[in-house]
Design a protein around this motif. Structure first.
Motif, mmCIF file in Angstrom:
data_model
loop_
_atom_site.group_PDB
_atom_site.id
_atom_site.type_symbol
_atom_site.label_atom_id
_atom_site.label_comp_id
_atom_site.label_asym_id
_atom_site.label_seq_id
_atom_site.Cartn_x
_atom_site.Cartn_y
_atom_site.Cartn_z
ATOM 1 N N ARG A 79 0.948 -1.683 -0.343
ATOM 2 C CA ARG A 79 0.083 0.027 -0.516
ATOM 3 C C ARG A 79 0.631 1.248 -0.064
ATOM 4 N NH1 ARG A 79 -5.374 -1.598 1.334
ATOM 5 N NH2 ARG A 79 -5.135 -4.009 2.472
ATOM 6 N N PRO A 80 0.577 2.489 -0.856
ATOM 7 C CA PRO A 80 1.395 2.887 -1.198
ATOM 8 C C PRO A 80 1.156 3.926 0.445
ATOM 9 C CG PRO A 80 -0.288 3.883 -2.381
ATOM 10 C CD PRO A 80 -0.427 2.131 -1.550
ATOM 11 N N PRO A 81 2.565 4.965 0.056
ATOM 12 C CA PRO A 81 2.261 6.312 1.299
ATOM 13 C C PRO A 81 1.333 7.179 0.998
ATOM 14 C CG PRO A 81 3.996 6.110 -0.065
ATOM 15 C CD PRO A 81 4.083 5.213 -0.107
ATOM 16 N N ALA A 82 0.929 8.046 1.734
ATOM 17 C CA ALA A 82 -0.654 9.407 1.704
ATOM 18 C C ALA A 82 0.186 10.051 1.074
ATOM 19 C CB ALA A 82 -0.926 9.037 3.223
ATOM 20 N N ASP A 83 1.521 10.469 1.025
ATOM 21 C CA ASP A 83 2.228 11.837 0.922
ATOM 22 C C ASP A 83 2.230 11.394 -1.051
ATOM 23 O OD1 ASP A 83 4.737 9.620 0.319
ATOM 24 O OD2 ASP A 83 4.659 11.251 1.503
ATOM 25 N N ARG A 85 0.901 11.209 -4.864
ATOM 26 C CA ARG A 85 -0.890 11.963 -4.794
ATOM 27 C C ARG A 85 -1.114 11.630 -6.372
ATOM 28 N NH1 ARG A 85 -3.156 8.859 -0.953
ATOM 29 N NH2 ARG A 85 -5.550 10.837 -1.844
ATOM 30 N N LEU A 86 -1.846 10.739 -6.737
ATOM 31 C CA LEU A 86 -2.031 11.479 -7.890
ATOM 32 C C LEU A 86 -3.528 11.587 -7.433
ATOM 33 C CD1 LEU A 86 -1.123 11.944 -11.338
ATOM 34 C CD2 LEU A 86 -1.447 8.805 -11.747
ATOM 35 N N SER A 87 -3.900 13.000 -9.095
ATOM 36 C CA SER A 87 -5.364 13.317 -9.522
ATOM 37 C C SER A 87 -5.899 12.120 -10.486
ATOM 38 C CB SER A 87 -5.299 14.690 -9.632
ATOM 39 O OG SER A 87 -6.766 15.247 -10.054
ATOM 40 N N VAL A 88 -7.227 11.285 -10.254
ATOM 41 C CA VAL A 88 -7.597 10.834 -11.232
ATOM 42 C C VAL A 88 -8.984 10.859 -12.049
ATOM 43 C CG1 VAL A 88 -5.512 8.471 -11.060
ATOM 44 C CG2 VAL A 88 -8.131 8.692 -9.095
ATOM 45 N N ALA A 89 -9.017 10.447 -12.728
ATOM 46 C CA ALA A 89 -11.181 10.594 -13.752
ATOM 47 C C ALA A 89 -11.526 9.285 -13.380
ATOM 48 C CB ALA A 89 -10.693 11.602 -14.785
ATOM 49 N N VAL A 90 -12.545 8.754 -13.269
ATOM 50 C CA VAL A 90 -13.426 8.074 -13.458
ATOM 51 C C VAL A 90 -14.930 8.615 -13.629
ATOM 52 C CG1 VAL A 90 -14.484 5.914 -12.213
ATOM 53 C CG2 VAL A 90 -11.857 7.241 -11.319
ATOM 54 N N TRP A 91 -15.117 8.925 -15.407
ATOM 55 C CA TRP A 91 -16.223 8.907 -15.035
ATOM 56 C C TRP A 91 -15.921 10.678 -15.319
ATOM 57 C CZ3 TRP A 91 -17.758 6.517 -19.069
ATOM 58 C CH2 TRP A 91 -17.420 4.704 -19.172
ATOM 59 N N ALA A 97 -5.889 10.293 -5.481
ATOM 60 C CA ALA A 97 -5.879 8.639 -4.799
ATOM 61 C C ALA A 97 -4.240 8.772 -5.048
ATOM 62 C CB ALA A 97 -5.843 7.902 -5.937
ATOM 63 N N ALA A 98 -4.176 7.134 -3.931
ATOM 64 C CA ALA A 98 -3.000 7.558 -4.177
ATOM 65 C C ALA A 98 -2.160 6.358 -4.588
ATOM 66 C CB ALA A 98 -2.650 6.708 -1.965
ATOM 67 N N LEU A 99 -0.003 6.886 -4.734
ATOM 68 C CA LEU A 99 -0.231 6.388 -6.451
ATOM 69 C C LEU A 99 1.174 5.420 -5.524
ATOM 70 C CD1 LEU A 99 0.730 6.339 -9.584
ATOM 71 C CD2 LEU A 99 2.539 8.755 -8.712
ATOM 72 N N ALA A 100 1.110 4.066 -6.838
ATOM 73 C CA ALA A 100 1.942 3.252 -5.565
ATOM 74 C C ALA A 100 3.855 3.425 -6.638
ATOM 75 C CB ALA A 100 1.849 1.818 -7.312
ATOM 76 N N GLU A 101 4.282 3.193 -6.416
ATOM 77 C CA GLU A 101 5.464 3.249 -6.416
ATOM 78 C C GLU A 101 6.365 3.064 -7.443
ATOM 79 O OE1 GLU A 101 7.723 -1.080 -5.044
ATOM 80 O OE2 GLU A 101 7.779 0.846 -3.751
ATOM 81 N N VAL A 119 -3.445 3.102 -8.744
ATOM 82 C CA VAL A 119 -3.520 4.135 -7.999
ATOM 83 C C VAL A 119 -5.097 3.313 -6.589
ATOM 84 C CG1 VAL A 119 -3.329 6.131 -9.525
ATOM 85 C CG2 VAL A 119 -5.448 5.089 -8.961
ATOM 86 N N PHE A 120 -4.445 3.853 -5.886
ATOM 87 C CA PHE A 120 -5.230 3.503 -4.444
ATOM 88 C C PHE A 120 -6.582 4.568 -3.923
ATOM 89 C CE2 PHE A 120 -1.636 0.820 -4.615
ATOM 90 C CZ PHE A 120 -1.869 -0.116 -3.499
ATOM 91 N N PHE A 121 -7.684 3.645 -4.048
ATOM 92 C CA PHE A 121 -8.528 4.884 -2.926
ATOM 93 C C PHE A 121 -8.305 4.607 -1.172
ATOM 94 C CE2 PHE A 121 -12.213 6.227 -1.157
ATOM 95 C CZ PHE A 121 -13.263 6.971 -2.996
#
Length: 282
Positions: A79-83, A85-91, A97-101, A119-121
């Motif tokens: 699980r990625p650290p909270a800091d 981030r990536l702004s993502v679009a779902v429709w 969202a949190a971004l994987a390494e 990305v993680f919610f």
């Protein structure tokens, strides 16, 4: 009427996991559509445009997830650290969202044959379902729009009967990626239900689910060289209501309580209403 299947999909458009019981929270089954693949700009990617996602299995573990893809191997995804981030679009939704390494994204890009991000919610992410259908302030993760998808065995049997009649084969329930499947003989009865109750938890039926090309894909391989339900849905399940155009199968539901449900639980209809209108066949 009873619960016959429970399914969770940790990765949006990835393989599902069958459950014998499940917690129900305000967002549905915990962990459902908790992760998602995007392009580098943050726009969501599904099997609609990347069929190979059907071959990816994400399995929860104590500190993260085990990802595996047919013929590609497996990796552990923390699980990625909270800091990060990536702004993502779902429709139409934009989610922080949190971004994987980077190493995880590089591996998944290699597996899928294009540049992707995972990305993680997480606890900082926020999204709500359409208030017009679901009511105000109903939280949802990376699902297409709502918290829980409910289908029935009777409706699948009716759809397959029409397919067989036209020499089109049959499909399994996995094509429709439901969270809750109800063992109920009467086809399309759900079109007139306001909702259901399972183990004391009410699920309001918010909106019928319009179906897309994903229903034509084998949910193990992603191949579209398989029986397709689209023609049959076009014959017997085309919406006559412009608010939700297209072929329909299943209902999007909003949980109005929390608790635990399991396979075999009894299901009651909370109330009935005028059925959703379906176009008559010519």
């Amino acid at each position: 009427m009873r619960v016959s299947q429970l399914n969770v999909y940790p990765l949006k458009s990835g393989r599902g996991i069958a459950l014998s019981e499940a917690e129900i929270t305000a967002t549905g089954i915990p962990g459902d559509r908790q992760m998602m693949v995007t392009d580098p700009s943050g726009h969501f990617i599904t099997q609609r445009e990347l069929q190979a996602l059907a071959q990816v299995q994400a399995t929860p573990e104590a500190d993260g997830f085990r990802f595996a893809m047919d013929g590609k191997g497996e990796i552990f995804v923390a699980r990625p650290p909270a800091d990060r981030r990536l702004s993502v679009a779902v429709w139409r939704s934009i989610v922080d969202a949190a971004l994987a390494e980077e190493a995880v994204n590089d591996t998944l890009s290699g597996w899928l044959g294009r540049d992707v991000r995972l990305v993680f919610f997480d606890d900082r992410a926020r999204r709500t379902a359409n208030a017009e259908w679901a009511g105000p302030d109903t939280p949802v993760t990376f699902a297409d729009g709502y918290q829980v998808l409910v289908t029935t065995t009777g409706s699948l049997e009716a759809l397959n009967a029409d397919m067989e009649k036209h020499g089109e084969g049959q499909v399994g329930m996995e094509r429709f990626r439901p969270n809750i499947v109800l063992d109920h003989d009467e086809p399309w009865a759900e079109d007139q239900w306001e909702g259901i109750e399972i183990a004391g938890i009410r699920f309001d039926f918010a909106k019928p689910c319009a179906r897309c090309i994903m229903t034509t894909q084998d949910q193990r391989t992603g191949s579209r060289e398989a029986p397709s339900p689209m023609a049959a849905m076009g014959r017997i399940r085309m919406s006559a209501d412009r608010r939700v155009p297209g072929p329909l199968f299943g209902w999007n539901a909003v949980p109005r309580g929390t608790g635990r449900i399991k396979i075999g639980d009894g299901v009651t209809v909370t109330a009935e209403r005028e059925p959703w209108t379906i176009k008559r066949r010519a």
